[in-house]
Design a protein around this motif. Sequence first.
Motif, mmCIF file in Angstrom:
data_model
loop_
_atom_site.group_PDB
_atom_site.id
_atom_site.type_symbol
_atom_site.label_atom_id
_atom_site.label_comp_id
_atom_site.label_asym_id
_atom_site.label_seq_id
_atom_site.Cartn_x
_atom_site.Cartn_y
_atom_site.Cartn_z
ATOM 1 N N LEU A 391 -5.737 11.996 0.873
ATOM 2 C CA LEU A 391 -4.838 11.542 1.931
ATOM 3 C C LEU A 391 -4.894 10.028 2.111
ATOM 4 O O LEU A 391 -3.851 9.361 2.185
ATOM 5 C CB LEU A 391 -5.199 12.231 3.247
ATOM 6 C CG LEU A 391 -4.685 13.650 3.450
ATOM 7 C CD1 LEU A 391 -5.219 14.233 4.747
ATOM 8 C CD2 LEU A 391 -3.162 13.679 3.453
ATOM 9 N N MET A 392 -6.089 9.488 2.172
ATOM 10 C CA MET A 392 -6.227 8.047 2.392
ATOM 11 C C MET A 392 -5.646 7.249 1.223
ATOM 12 O O MET A 392 -4.932 6.257 1.422
ATOM 13 C CB MET A 392 -7.703 7.686 2.587
ATOM 14 C CG MET A 392 -8.329 8.274 3.843
ATOM 15 S SD MET A 392 -7.623 7.617 5.371
ATOM 16 C CE MET A 392 -8.312 5.965 5.360
ATOM 17 N N LEU A 393 -5.929 7.709 0.001
ATOM 18 C CA LEU A 393 -5.477 6.964 -1.177
ATOM 19 C C LEU A 393 -3.963 7.049 -1.339
ATOM 20 O O LEU A 393 -3.297 6.034 -1.613
ATOM 21 C CB LEU A 393 -6.190 7.506 -2.424
ATOM 22 C CG LEU A 393 -6.039 6.709 -3.721
ATOM 23 C CD1 LEU A 393 -6.460 5.258 -3.521
ATOM 24 C CD2 LEU A 393 -6.865 7.354 -4.841
ATOM 25 N N SER A 394 -3.398 8.250 -1.177
ATOM 26 C CA SER A 394 -1.943 8.388 -1.329
ATOM 27 C C SER A 394 -1.206 7.654 -0.205
ATOM 28 O O SER A 394 -0.141 7.066 -0.428
ATOM 29 C CB SER A 394 -1.537 9.868 -1.365
ATOM 30 O OG SER A 394 -1.920 10.533 -0.179
ATOM 31 N N TYR A 395 -1.771 7.671 0.995
ATOM 32 C CA TYR A 395 -1.161 6.934 2.110
ATOM 33 C C TYR A 395 -1.168 5.433 1.812
ATOM 34 O O TYR A 395 -0.157 4.742 1.991
ATOM 35 C CB TYR A 395 -1.927 7.228 3.402
ATOM 36 C CG TYR A 395 -1.281 6.641 4.644
ATOM 37 C CD1 TYR A 395 -0.397 7.396 5.396
ATOM 38 C CD2 TYR A 395 -1.562 5.337 5.057
ATOM 39 C CE1 TYR A 395 0.205 6.867 6.539
ATOM 40 C CE2 TYR A 395 -0.967 4.801 6.186
ATOM 41 C CZ TYR A 395 -0.085 5.574 6.925
ATOM 42 O OH TYR A 395 0.513 5.038 8.041
ATOM 43 N N GLY A 415 4.008 8.587 0.927
ATOM 44 C CA GLY A 415 3.005 8.637 -0.140
ATOM 45 C C GLY A 415 2.242 9.954 -0.119
ATOM 46 O O GLY A 415 1.986 10.557 -1.173
ATOM 47 N N THR A 416 1.888 10.442 1.081
ATOM 48 C CA THR A 416 1.200 11.738 1.172
ATOM 49 C C THR A 416 2.137 12.875 0.777
ATOM 50 O O THR A 416 1.695 13.877 0.211
ATOM 51 C CB THR A 416 0.660 11.977 2.596
ATOM 52 O OG1 THR A 416 1.747 12.105 3.521
ATOM 53 C CG2 THR A 416 -0.241 10.841 3.025
ATOM 54 N N ALA A 417 3.442 12.715 1.064
ATOM 55 C CA ALA A 417 4.419 13.734 0.658
ATOM 56 C C ALA A 417 4.529 13.803 -0.863
ATOM 57 O O ALA A 417 4.585 14.889 -1.448
ATOM 58 C CB ALA A 417 5.789 13.428 1.269
#
Length: 704
Positions: A391-395, A415-417
């Motif tokens: 979550l943190m990385l994709s966000y 990004g999380t999507a």
Amino acid sequence: MELLWIVPVAGLAAVAFAIFLAWDVLRRDKGTPSMQKVGGMIFAGAMAFLRRQYQTIGILALVTAIFMGVLLGLLAGDTDIAWRTGVAFLVGAFCSALSGFIGMYISVQSNMRTASASTRSLSEAVTVAIRGGGVSGFLIVALSLLGVYGIFLAYGGAVDPAKTPFMIVGFGFGASFVALFAQIGGGIYTKAADMGADLAGKVEAGIPEDDPRNAAVIADLVGDNVGDCAGRGADLFESTAAENIGAMILGVAIFLATNNPGWVFFPLIVRSFGVFATMIGIMAVRAGNNEDPMRALNRGFFVSILFAIVGLAIATTTLLHSWWYFGAGLVGIFTSVAFVFITQYYTEFKYRPVKEIANASRTGPATNIVAGVAVGFESTFSTAFVVSIALMLSYWMGTQASLPAAAASHAGLFGTAVATMGMLMTAAYVLAMDTFGPITDNAAGIVEMGGGGKELRKVMDTLDSVGNTTKALTKGYAMGSAALAAFLLFSAYMDEVARLTGKTFNTVNLAKPEVFVAGLLAVMLVFFFSSLCIRAVGRAATGIIDEVRRQFREIPGLREGKAEADYARCVDITTRAGLREMVVPGLVAVLMPPFVGITMRLLGLAAAEAVAGLLMVGTIAGIIMATFLNNSGGAWDNAKKAVELGLVNDPQTGKPVGKGSPTHAAAVVGDTVGDPFKDTAGPSLHVLVKLLATITLVLAPLFI
């Protein structure tokens, strides 16, 4: 609209590929007459249960659709949204039910062919089982893709892509509704039969698994299909549909700022590339006769991953014009790989956790259970750690993309999507691996009841053990995707509230009493729901054990193998129990969000924010609880298999302890404790987590 054409093409290609796989499986030899007789009894029992279950769910769904439509029309004052939501709900419910039926039907048609193939070679048995599972996987993914795409266009998505995603959330709710009841009912059925057969047969009577003298055997084999196939089919259909819609809702804000509809259509398009990637992966599965079947299945999975990455690159650069979002998608894909390895570590005998449980069985059931509970609790660390990083990385990657100022606040969320969509690209392959489990389990039972020799049974035990792992992998994958999607769907709910109120809504204050209370109720819901599911299995299993004992006592010659057990009686007991017991936990889950939201609104409190707290905290609690239940149950199951395969040695003699020993009895007890964990409560929590999100999205107008 760039690449949108690939969605119907991929959906129809998935249907065509599933038909090819079905033809390949169904043309194969069905085995000896005795094998076909057992297979016929399994098919009849599964069809009877599913027919009665879906009649019950159908009535509940129709009542819910009408009630929801009336409620939205009266309290929200928008009759257009009310009827559209009700219709979308029924369409989603129908597609979810159809997905479950397809999963079960193909499984029971493949089990005899797999049993027959095992008499010729391990390689052929693996091919038949994975292709049988692939039929289910591809038809379910096709239904999800074409269903969301079709209702999106029917509600004007091609004309107004900004408004339509909010109008089709009922489709996701309908899918979640059916999936929840299907998973609970099927889970209660399968584990009541499994526990009853194991305790009354293996432990009390001292007879082998799937012994024809055990009256609960057919009910147990039927349960593998109605729980693991029908229930999981509806579960993953619901996952892909609900998460698609949530990602499309998040894409609306960026579309309005960029006038690029690719942000809305991206979830459908990237999953279409995933369909083609998984086709190649399925065809790549070729197991050598001396090769570990799990290695062959993993090889196919990694082939799917490789081609999914290529499709992800095309979709992100063409539609989103950003390599940062490609990176976010990679995070999701690698998260799915991480969950595969985490689940394998905690549920395969070659690793420490299962060895620990198997060795603990040498000192009795108590130490076995203590070890299994400890393994389940331990496994939550890996789940939380991986999800947090993803979550943190994709966000963060999303925030690095260049977007207009008006859309900047949604860059990280999208990004999380993208990460969630990346994880779902291989859903068809993972579902094929899941269905592989019940197919091989059924095949092992058919071999045992059909009079297969010890060597053949040994081959089937190996396949059955791999099947236990693949079923556990799917639960881990489903829970991982639910965890990633939780933030996505939570953000979609906040966007919906902001759209309805015209005010920014991006903070949930846990210091508010109503929000804190809603969070407390959410954690309670997870535990109370799990209790209802597990207790229901225990009650139903007691009825099965009493019936098996009665038949051993009253049918002359049954224990000696001179008379045939009354299998239909046990099937009827589990069918009635599954249908009766699924209603209360299902209704508790469905009614909690509207109860909290409407109560808070009537009290003049911050209802929308309180429901957000319910959704957020309930999701976190559900993810952790499901991880514990799934992994402890899977580890217990394969610890028992390890003892049965002679992989555990007596510390004094150094010789393997096998079936019929006190160690085996202890391992069976642990396995039966884990049964309702991993196949009833755990998988049902996957659906509960997503149901909380879809129902709050649909009913958001009531909380304003």
